[in-house]
Design an enzyme around this catalytic site. Structure first.
Site, PDB file in Angstrom:
ATOM      1  N   LYS A 112      48.635  29.556  36.701  1.00 15.31           N
ATOM      2  CA  LYS A 112      50.129  28.959  37.706  1.00 15.31           C
ATOM      3  C   LYS A 112      50.548  28.419  37.863  1.00 15.31           C
ATOM      4  O   LYS A 112      52.076  28.093  38.595  1.00 15.31           O
ATOM      5  CB  LYS A 112      49.088  28.849  39.356  1.00 15.31           C
ATOM      6  CG  LYS A 112      48.166  29.870  39.845  1.00 15.31           C
ATOM      7  CD  LYS A 112      47.557  29.872  40.882  1.00 15.31           C
ATOM      8  CE  LYS A 112      45.837  30.863  41.249  1.00 15.31           C
ATOM      9  NZ  LYS A 112      45.978  30.776  42.894  1.00 15.31           N
ATOM     10  N   LYS A 195      43.864  39.549  35.325  1.00 10.83           N
ATOM     11  CA  LYS A 195      42.737  39.874  35.929  1.00 10.83           C
ATOM     12  C   LYS A 195      43.541  40.123  36.605  1.00 10.83           C
ATOM     13  O   LYS A 195      44.679  39.965  37.199  1.00 10.83           O
ATOM     14  CB  LYS A 195      42.165  38.592  36.726  1.00 10.83           C
ATOM     15  CG  LYS A 195      42.353  37.271  37.556  1.00 10.83           C
ATOM     16  CD  LYS A 195      42.103  36.251  38.115  1.00 10.83           C
ATOM     17  CE  LYS A 195      42.580  35.927  38.911  1.00 10.83           C
ATOM     18  NZ  LYS A 195      41.899  36.322  40.401  1.00 10.83           N
ATOM     19  N   LYS A 198      45.623  38.627  43.925  1.00  8.81           N
ATOM     20  CA  LYS A 198      46.173  38.294  45.277  1.00  8.81           C
ATOM     21  C   LYS A 198      47.925  37.954  44.697  1.00  8.81           C
ATOM     22  O   LYS A 198      48.904  39.165  45.025  1.00  8.81           O
ATOM     23  CB  LYS A 198      45.571  37.690  46.317  1.00  8.81           C
ATOM     24  CG  LYS A 198      44.506  38.309  47.159  1.00  8.81           C
ATOM     25  CD  LYS A 198      44.243  37.717  48.493  1.00  8.81           C
ATOM     26  CE  LYS A 198      42.687  36.906  48.379  1.00  8.81           C
ATOM     27  NZ  LYS A 198      42.841  35.680  47.716  1.00  8.81           N
TER      28      LYS A 198
HETATM   29  P1  ATP Z   1      45.254  34.553  44.164  1.00  6.69           P
HETATM   30  O1  ATP Z   1      45.652  35.076  43.506  1.00  6.69           O
HETATM   31  O2  ATP Z   1      45.828  33.986  45.886  1.00  6.69           O
HETATM   32  O3  ATP Z   1      44.173  33.229  43.568  1.00  6.69           O
HETATM   33  P2  ATP Z   1      42.641  36.357  43.775  1.00  6.69           P
HETATM   34  O4  ATP Z   1      43.161  37.206  43.594  1.00  6.69           O
HETATM   35  O5  ATP Z   1      41.922  34.801  43.188  1.00  6.69           O
HETATM   36  O6  ATP Z   1      43.862  35.111  44.914  1.00  6.69           O
HETATM   37  P3  ATP Z   1      40.984  34.118  45.325  1.00  6.69           P
HETATM   38  O7  ATP Z   1      41.293  34.095  47.166  1.00  6.69           O
HETATM   39  O8  ATP Z   1      41.881  33.008  44.706  1.00  6.69           O
HETATM   40  O9  ATP Z   1      41.842  36.075  45.209  1.00  6.69           O
HETATM   41  O10 ATP Z   1      39.472  34.183  45.461  1.00  6.69           O
HETATM   42  C1  ATP Z   1      38.653  35.015  45.786  1.00  6.69           C
HETATM   43  C2  ATP Z   1      36.692  35.716  44.997  1.00  6.69           C
HETATM   44  O11 ATP Z   1      37.430  36.565  44.395  1.00  6.69           O
HETATM   45  C3  ATP Z   1      36.699  34.230  44.022  1.00  6.69           C
HETATM   46  O12 ATP Z   1      35.284  34.522  43.905  1.00  6.69           O
HETATM   47  C4  ATP Z   1      37.008  34.850  42.771  1.00  6.69           C
HETATM   48  O13 ATP Z   1      36.579  34.413  41.489  1.00  6.69           O
HETATM   49  C5  ATP Z   1      37.237  36.321  43.193  1.00  6.69           C
HETATM   50  N1  ATP Z   1      37.951  36.992  41.829  1.00  6.69           N
HETATM   51  C6  ATP Z   1      39.511  37.000  42.307  1.00  6.69           C
HETATM   52  N2  ATP Z   1      39.882  38.172  41.612  1.00  6.69           N
HETATM   53  C7  ATP Z   1      38.926  38.675  40.938  1.00  6.69           C
HETATM   54  C8  ATP Z   1      38.921  39.787  39.802  1.00  6.69           C
HETATM   55  N3  ATP Z   1      40.545  39.992  39.494  1.00  6.69           N
HETATM   56  N4  ATP Z   1      37.265  40.095  39.596  1.00  6.69           N
HETATM   57  C9  ATP Z   1      36.348  39.727  39.918  1.00  6.69           C
HETATM   58  N5  ATP Z   1      36.290  38.717  41.132  1.00  6.69           N
HETATM   59  C10 ATP Z   1      37.781  38.012  41.431  1.00  6.69           C
HETATM   60 MG    MG Z   2      42.237  32.704  42.530  1.00  7.97          MG
END
Ligand code: ATP
Ligand code: MG
Length: 332
Positions: A112, A195, A198
Site C-alpha cells: 500500500k 486479489k 476495495k
Molecule cells: P482495502 O482494499 O480497503 O484494504 P479489502 O477489500 O482488502 O479493502 P478489508 O476491509 O481490508 O477489505 O478486509 C475485510 C475482510 O475481507 C478481511 O477479512 C479480508 O481478509 C477479506 N478479504 C479482502 N479481500 C479479499 C479477497 N480478495 N478474497 C478473500 N477475502 C478477502
Molecule cells: Mg484490506
C-alpha cells in the site's frame, strides 16, 4: 463458547465478492457456534484519508451489508470501532511492544505504501496492524475469520498476545486464524493474479455486492481468461478460469470437479454466462435487504449504539487489566 471477532473497513460504498466469500459468510456461520463480535473498523479507514461525509456514509452502508448478509444483532455484538475508545488506547500499549522492524516487514504496508508514494504514506498506515491486534485482543478473542491477505497481520496479533502474556502475566488468549482455504482469496476479474480489493482494485475487476445485475454480468463476461478453451481448475496456468470456478462453486455449492465435468468441451463463454447467473441470484436478495436497512437509518443507528454499549463493557475490563499489568497508575 469460544469468542470470534472480525471487522471490515468502510473504504467503499459496497463490499465485494472477496469480502463476502472470504469473510462475511464465515461470520454468519460462526454465530451458531461462537460468541460473535463484528465491527466496522472506521479508524482503520482513516489510513486512506477519506472525505469525512463519505466515510460516515460508508460506515452505515458497511453495517447495513453485515446485517443484510445475516449478522444477527440478537446473537452477535455489532458495532463501529470508533464508538469504543478502548481500541485506540490498547493500540498504544501494543505499539510499545512492537518492534519497528517487525512492523516494517508487513507486506500489506509495503504494497500500500508503494502505491500511495512516500508523500501519501502515513504513520497510521504503518501502525495499522497494531490497531488490528488491539481490536482482536481487546475482546479476548479466540478465533478470527479473515481472508488469506490478513494471515501475516494475524500472526503479528498472535506474537503480541504471547509477548504481553510472557512479560506481564496471562492477560489474553492467543487468537487463531479461521481461513477457509477454498475461498481464502478471490481474485480481481481483470487481473486474476491480484486479489479483489476495495481500495486497490481495478474498476472492471470487482464485483460489488450492491452492483446492478447488468454490470455484474458484463464484468464476468469480460473477465480475463487465458487463450485456451479447456475449463479446468489450475490456478497456476489458468488463474482467471480457476477464479470463476471458485466463485461458482462457493455460491452454488457445486463441487469444482463437477463443474469441470459439466463444462468439458463447452468453452469459457458458457461458464461465464452461468457464473453471472449464479452471482446475480445470490446477490439480488442481499441488495434488497441492504436497501431495506438504509431506508431506516434510525433503526440502524440504534442497533449500532446498543452493540457499542455491549462491546464497551467487555473492552473496559480488558483494558483495565492491561493498564494495571503494565504499571499505569489507577485514576482515583
Ligand atoms: P482495502 O482494499 O480497503 O484494504 P479489502 O477489500 O482488502 O479493502 P478489508 O476491509 O481490508 O477489505 O478486509 C475485510 C475482510 O475481507 C478481511 O477479512 C479480508 O481478509 C477479506 N478479504 C479482502 N479481500 C479479499 C479477497 N480478495 N478474497 C478473500 N477475502 C478477502
Ligand atoms: Mg484490506
Amino acid at each position: 463458547r469460544p469468542r470470534v471477532f472480525s471487522g471490515m473497513q468502510p473504504t467503499a460504498d459496497s463490499l465485494h465478492l472477496g469480502n463476502y466469500l472470504g469473510a462475511l459468510t464465515q461470520w454468519v456461520a460462526l454465530q451458531d457456534t461462537h460468541d460473535a463480535i463484528y465491527c466496522v473498523v472506521d479508524l482503520h479507514a482513516l489510513t486512506v484519508a477519506p472525505d469525512p461525509a463519505v466515510l460516515r456514509e460508508r460506515t452505515r452502508r458497511t453495517a447495513a451489508q453485515y446485517l443484510a448478509a445475516g449478522v444477527d444483532p440478537a446473537r452477535s455484538v455489532l458495532f463501529v470501532q470508533s464508538h469504543v475508545a478502548e481500541h485506540a488506547e490498547l493500540a498504544w500499549v501494543l505499539g510499545c511492544l512492537t518492534g519497528y522492524g517487525e512492523a516494517a516487514r508487513m507486506t500489506q504496508f509495503k504494497d500500500k505504501s508503494a502505491k500511495q508514494g512516500a508523500e501519501g504514506t502515513t504513520v497510521g498506515l504503518f501502525t495499522y496492524p497494531v490497531l488490528m491486534a488491539a481490536d482482536i485482543l481487546l475482546y479476548r478473542t479466540n478465533v478470527v475469520p479473515v481472508g488469506e491477505d490478513q494471515r501475516q497481520h494475524l500472526e503479528l496479533s498472535r506474537d503480541l498476545a504471547q509477548r504481553m502474556n510472557s512479560r506481564y502475566g496471562p492477560l489474553v488468549p492467543v487468537p487463531e486464524a479461521h481461513i477457509v482455504r477454498e475461498v481464502a482469496k478471490i481474485y480481481d476479474l481483470a487481473d486474476p493474479t491480484s486479489k479483489m480489493s476495495k481500495s486497490n482494485g481495478s474498476v472492471n475487476g470487482i464485483i460489488e455486492l450492491l452492483d446492478d445485475p447488468k454490470v455484474i454480468a458484463k464484468r464476468i463476461r469480460s473477465a480475463v481468461t487465458d487463450t485456451g478453451t479447456e475449463v479446468r481448475f489450475d490456478p497456476e496456468a489458468k488463474p482467471g478460469v480457476s477464479n470463476l470456478l471458485t466463485i461458482h462453486s462457493a455460491l452454488s455449492g457445486t463441487p469444482v470437479a463437477e463443474l469441470e465435468d459439466r463444462f468439458a468441451g463447452r468453452g469459457y463463454g458458457h461458464l461465464k454466462v452461468e457464473v453471472a447467473d449464479v452471482v446475480v441470484e445470490a446477490l439480488t436478495p442481499l441488495r434488497e435487504a441492504v436497501e431495506g436497512w438504509l431506508a431506516q437509518p434510525e433503526k440502524l443507528d440504534d442497533v449500532l449504539a446498543e452493540g457499542a454499549e455491549r462491546a464497551r463493557a467487555i473492552a473496559r475490563g480488558t483494558l483495565g487489566d492491561v493498564y494495571d499489568a503494565v504499571g499505569l497508575l489507577p485514576a482515583g
